[in-house]
Motif scaffolding. Structure first.
Motif, PDB file in Angstrom:
ATOM      1  N   GLU A 530       0.822  -1.214   0.000  1.00  0.00           N
ATOM      2  CA  GLU A 530       0.000   0.000   0.000  1.00  0.00           C
ATOM      3  C   GLU A 530       0.856   1.264   0.000  1.00  0.00           C
ATOM      4  N   LYS A 531       2.176   1.080   0.088  1.00  0.00           N
ATOM      5  CA  LYS A 531       3.059   2.247   0.222  1.00  0.00           C
ATOM      6  C   LYS A 531       3.887   2.417  -1.040  1.00  0.00           C
ATOM      7  N   GLY A 532       4.315   3.618  -1.288  1.00  0.00           N
ATOM      8  CA  GLY A 532       5.195   3.835  -2.424  1.00  0.00           C
ATOM      9  C   GLY A 532       6.461   4.516  -1.963  1.00  0.00           C
ATOM     10  N   LEU A 533       7.121   5.186  -2.905  1.00  0.00           N
ATOM     11  CA  LEU A 533       8.308   5.972  -2.565  1.00  0.00           C
ATOM     12  C   LEU A 533       7.843   7.347  -2.134  1.00  0.00           C
ATOM     13  N   GLY A 534       8.258   7.783  -0.950  1.00  0.00           N
ATOM     14  CA  GLY A 534       7.830   9.102  -0.469  1.00  0.00           C
ATOM     15  C   GLY A 534       6.376   9.069  -0.018  1.00  0.00           C
ATOM     16  N   THR A 535       5.850  10.230   0.356  1.00  0.00           N
ATOM     17  CA  THR A 535       4.441  10.350   0.766  1.00  0.00           C
ATOM     18  C   THR A 535       3.807  11.352  -0.182  1.00  0.00           C
ATOM     19  N   PRO A 536       2.454  11.418  -0.211  1.00  0.00           N
ATOM     20  CA  PRO A 536       1.831  12.411  -1.103  1.00  0.00           C
ATOM     21  C   PRO A 536       2.415  13.814  -0.888  1.00  0.00           C
ATOM     22  N   ALA A 537       2.736  14.141   0.371  1.00  0.00           N
ATOM     23  CA  ALA A 537       3.216  15.491   0.666  1.00  0.00           C
ATOM     24  C   ALA A 537       4.655  15.730   0.214  1.00  0.00           C
ATOM     25  N   THR A 538       5.475  14.640   0.093  1.00  0.00           N
ATOM     26  CA  THR A 538       6.898  14.865  -0.214  1.00  0.00           C
ATOM     27  C   THR A 538       7.267  14.582  -1.672  1.00  0.00           C
ATOM     28  N   ARG A 539       6.375  13.905  -2.423  1.00  0.00           N
ATOM     29  CA  ARG A 539       6.774  13.488  -3.784  1.00  0.00           C
ATOM     30  C   ARG A 539       7.136  14.673  -4.676  1.00  0.00           C
ATOM     31  N   ALA A 540       6.379  15.753  -4.569  1.00  0.00           N
ATOM     32  CA  ALA A 540       6.669  16.931  -5.406  1.00  0.00           C
ATOM     33  C   ALA A 540       8.065  17.463  -5.099  1.00  0.00           C
ATOM     34  N   ALA A 541       8.401  17.514  -3.801  1.00  0.00           N
ATOM     35  CA  ALA A 541       9.702  18.065  -3.401  1.00  0.00           C
ATOM     36  C   ALA A 541      10.844  17.156  -3.860  1.00  0.00           C
ATOM     37  N   ILE A 542      10.610  15.840  -3.874  1.00  0.00           N
ATOM     38  CA  ILE A 542      11.642  14.893  -4.331  1.00  0.00           C
ATOM     39  C   ILE A 542      11.949  15.162  -5.808  1.00  0.00           C
ATOM     40  N   ILE A 543      10.889  15.305  -6.618  1.00  0.00           N
ATOM     41  CA  ILE A 543      11.078  15.555  -8.057  1.00  0.00           C
ATOM     42  C   ILE A 543      11.806  16.887  -8.267  1.00  0.00           C
ATOM     43  N   GLU A 544      11.365  17.926  -7.539  1.00  0.00           N
ATOM     44  CA  GLU A 544      12.005  19.242  -7.664  1.00  0.00           C
ATOM     45  C   GLU A 544      13.473  19.177  -7.228  1.00  0.00           C
ATOM     46  N   GLY A 545      13.748  18.368  -6.173  1.00  0.00           N
ATOM     47  CA  GLY A 545      15.125  18.227  -5.678  1.00  0.00           C
ATOM     48  C   GLY A 545      16.026  17.616  -6.745  1.00  0.00           C
ATOM     49  N   LEU A 546      15.525  16.603  -7.454  1.00  0.00           N
ATOM     50  CA  LEU A 546      16.321  15.955  -8.510  1.00  0.00           C
ATOM     51  C   LEU A 546      16.581  16.930  -9.662  1.00  0.00           C
ATOM     52  N   LEU A 547      15.611  17.806  -9.935  1.00  0.00           N
ATOM     53  CA  LEU A 547      15.798  18.822 -10.988  1.00  0.00           C
ATOM     54  C   LEU A 547      16.813  19.872 -10.527  1.00  0.00           C
ATOM     55  N   ALA A 548      16.695  20.281  -9.246  1.00  0.00           N
ATOM     56  CA  ALA A 548      17.603  21.313  -8.719  1.00  0.00           C
ATOM     57  C   ALA A 548      19.044  20.802  -8.660  1.00  0.00           C
TER      58      ALA A 548
END
Length: 583
Positions: A530-548
């Motif tokens: 039922e779990k994935g990588l990250g949480t709904p609240a952190t997934r956006a920041a993870i993607i932005e971090g990889l871009l940054a």
């Protein structure tokens, strides 16, 4: 001693302001509000970070494998420099003699729990703790929240989870980054190579897809299309093999693909100008409305529909929740509502029917329902218990994102677009299913089979909310039973197989959400189902971090890994660091 008071700590000043307005009777001072029973102040996000105690830490010059890993026996707290003045304000208030209770009013989630806990720990606060848990920011919801504060014991598991996550992030991030940097800098220079517990496995998903694309060798194939003349007009059919079966060994095979031009041309020659017989079957099909939004599905939809990045969508949803108060709490992973929420939903529908000309017809129809339905409760119409919508077992901290009882005023264009997505999804979920008639027609000429499919919308159901009425999508030209048709034209079309598509934010969010399915270990896969990588609240920041960090670049809507990403993955695989290269 003065009359004892409770200190309410919110996550940001705007929320402190809203709480003061909702409860009423406050005097505003420079950094806080005060009334007879309460003092309200706020953090500005995280005020403290965890750090290894001085004596256990390794300074940058000593980032060699000999000094790693750093596993401190405990963590110190370090004030974040730019918000230190805020921390001092809160410390002073916590130490006031008349403060006998603390109320945590930070965001109702894991991160909000951590922000508050670290402040209380740093100030060595002796007071009893209560938790304000809000689902929406309307004044009524704030007052209800204060009427039913949660106990400290109830919140302990969430506080433990928050600490555990932040310490795990530190251990993996600090040690991984130092190890990779030491490795990359061993022949001189300093090459900072950042690694993260969620960031690096997410990057590996994108890199693996890019490797598939680079290795992909395109194959030629042919399709055969024919036009047939019936008494009522002309229709098109596509050749297929009725005996076709899917085969894992041949992932490119499809029922309508031919792998040699000669085979395709022989079908064309065999069927040209020939008469053909027709069989068809029509089946009814229904399609339910999609479920209510959680944050990840809202980010996916907004990315696919408007090209909004996951970070933008989260920012807009947060503003609609906090500033405009027109949506419920957005950082949620639930697509259901509590089972006792029927009355609130009814009020929300009545509010939409009354105050919004755009949504009025749909909200009215839902409240009216089907007059002949014996199960419907008077005045509730289509709003009735339904596990697809109301299900306590599908809710952890927060329920699905839905509109509140507030009507929006002065939204920006992107805010309006996102609000509209949520409201229409909320309306659609109460509508009946859309009904189609799906027709499959098989035309047989000289022993070869051609397929034609048609889909007609019989009853639009929930599609009404999206402006669809009863119209033929692809109504087929009618053929009478037993009618013989004539092959009018037929040709072989040369095509090429395509590589897998690159990830967009929408598809990467889906991949992160379902990352548990890719785990090889059975027990781990079960735990992560039922779990994935990250949480709904952190997934956006993870993607932005990889871009940054320049591990990926965004081109149009595609996310493309850079040479730096390939270097890191090659290095981690070479060193056999499986933990960071698999979800």
């Amino acid at each position: 001693m003065d009359h004892p008071k409770a200190l309410i700590i919110a996550e940001k000043p705007s929320v402190a302001n809203d709480i003061a307005k909702a409860l009423g009777g406050f005097t505003k001072y420079e950094d806080y509000f005060e009334s007879d029973d309460f003092v309200i102040s706020s953090a500005v996000g995280h005020l403290l970070e965890i750090a290894a105690p001085e004596e256990f830490d390794v300074k940058r010059g000593k980032w060699s494998f000999a000094n790693l890993p750093v596993v401190p026996p405990y963590f110190d707290l370090r004030p974040i420099a730019k918000t230190e003045s805020r921390l001092k304000v809160l410390q002073k208030l916590i130490k006031r003699k008349d403060i006998n209770q603390l109320i945590n009013a930070c965001d109702a989630g894991r991160e909000g729990e951590l922000i508050f806990r670290l402040i209380a720990q740093h100030a060595k606060a002796p007071q009893a703790i209560k938790r304000l848990w809000l689902q929406s920011m309307t004044p009524a919801a704030i007052r209800d929240g204060f009427a039913s504060l949660r106990s400290d014991a109830d919140m302990q598991p969430l506080a433990d989870a928050a600490r555990c996550r932040s310490e795990a992030d530190w251990m993996v991030g600090i040690n991984g980054t130092r190890a990779m940097t030491a490795f990359n800098s061993k022949s001189g220079g300093f090459f900072l190579t950042t690694v993260g517990r969620v960031q690096t496995p997410t990057l590996s998903i994108v890199v693996e897809r890019e490797e598939l694309i680079r290795k992909f060798v395109s194959k030629d194939y042919w399709e055969v299309k024919a036009e047939f003349i019936a008494a009522a007009g002309v229709y098109e059919g596509r050749w297929f093999d009725p005996k076709f079966k899917k085969d894992v060994a041949a992932p490119d095979a499809r029922e309508n693909r031919l792998w040699s031009e000669a085979a395709a041309q022989s079908i064309v020659a065999a069927c040209r100008d020939k008469k053909a017989s027709v069989k068809e079957e029509a089946k009814p099909a229904t399609q339910l409305a999609p479920q209510l939004f959680d944050l990840t599905s809202l980010q996916r939809e907004a990315n696919a529909r408007f090209g909004f990045s996951a970070k933008n969508t989260l920012g807009l949803a947060q503003a609609l929740y906090e500033r405009h108060k027109v949506l419920t709490y957005p950082r949620t992973d639930a697509k259901a509502l509590p089972e006792d929420y029927l009355d609130t939903v009814k009020q929300t529908m009545e509010n939409l029917a009354e105050n919004s000309s755009e949504y009025r017809p749909f909200a009215k129809q839902i409240l009216q329902g089907d007059p002949k339905d014996p199960k419907a409760k008077a005045g509730y119409g289509w709003i009735k218990p339904n596990k697809r919508i109301f299900d306590n077992s599908k809710i952890s901290d927060h329920f699905a994102i839905i509109p509140t009882l507030e009507s929006p005023k002065s939204l920006s264009e992107p805010e309006q677009k996102l609000y509209d997505l949520v409201v229409r999804r909320f309306l659609a979920v109460f509508y009946p299913a859309a009904e189609f008639r799906v027709t499959t027609r098989i035309t047989e000429a000289s022993g070869h089979h051609f397929k034609t499919e048609g889909r007609v919308l019989v009853s639009p159901g929930w599609l009404t909310v999206y402006g669809r009425s009863n119209q033929a999508d692809d109504e087929l030209v009618a053929v009478q039973e037993g009618e013989t048709v004539q092959t009018e034209s037929i040709s072989a079309i040369p095509l090429k197989t395509k590589p897998p598509a690159r990830y967009t934010e929408a598809t990467l969010l889906s991949a992160m959400e379902s990352a548990g399915k890719w785990v090889d270990d059975d027990e781990m896969r079960e735990a992560m189902a039922e779990k994935g990588l990250g949480t709904p609240a952190t997934r956006a920041a993870i993607i932005e971090g990889l871009l940054a960090e320049k591990y990926m670049v965004r081109e149009a809507r595609e996310l493309i890994p850079t040479a730096k990403a390939f270097q890191l993955m090659t290095l981690l695989r070479g060193l056999d660091v499986e933990e960071l290269t698999r979800p």
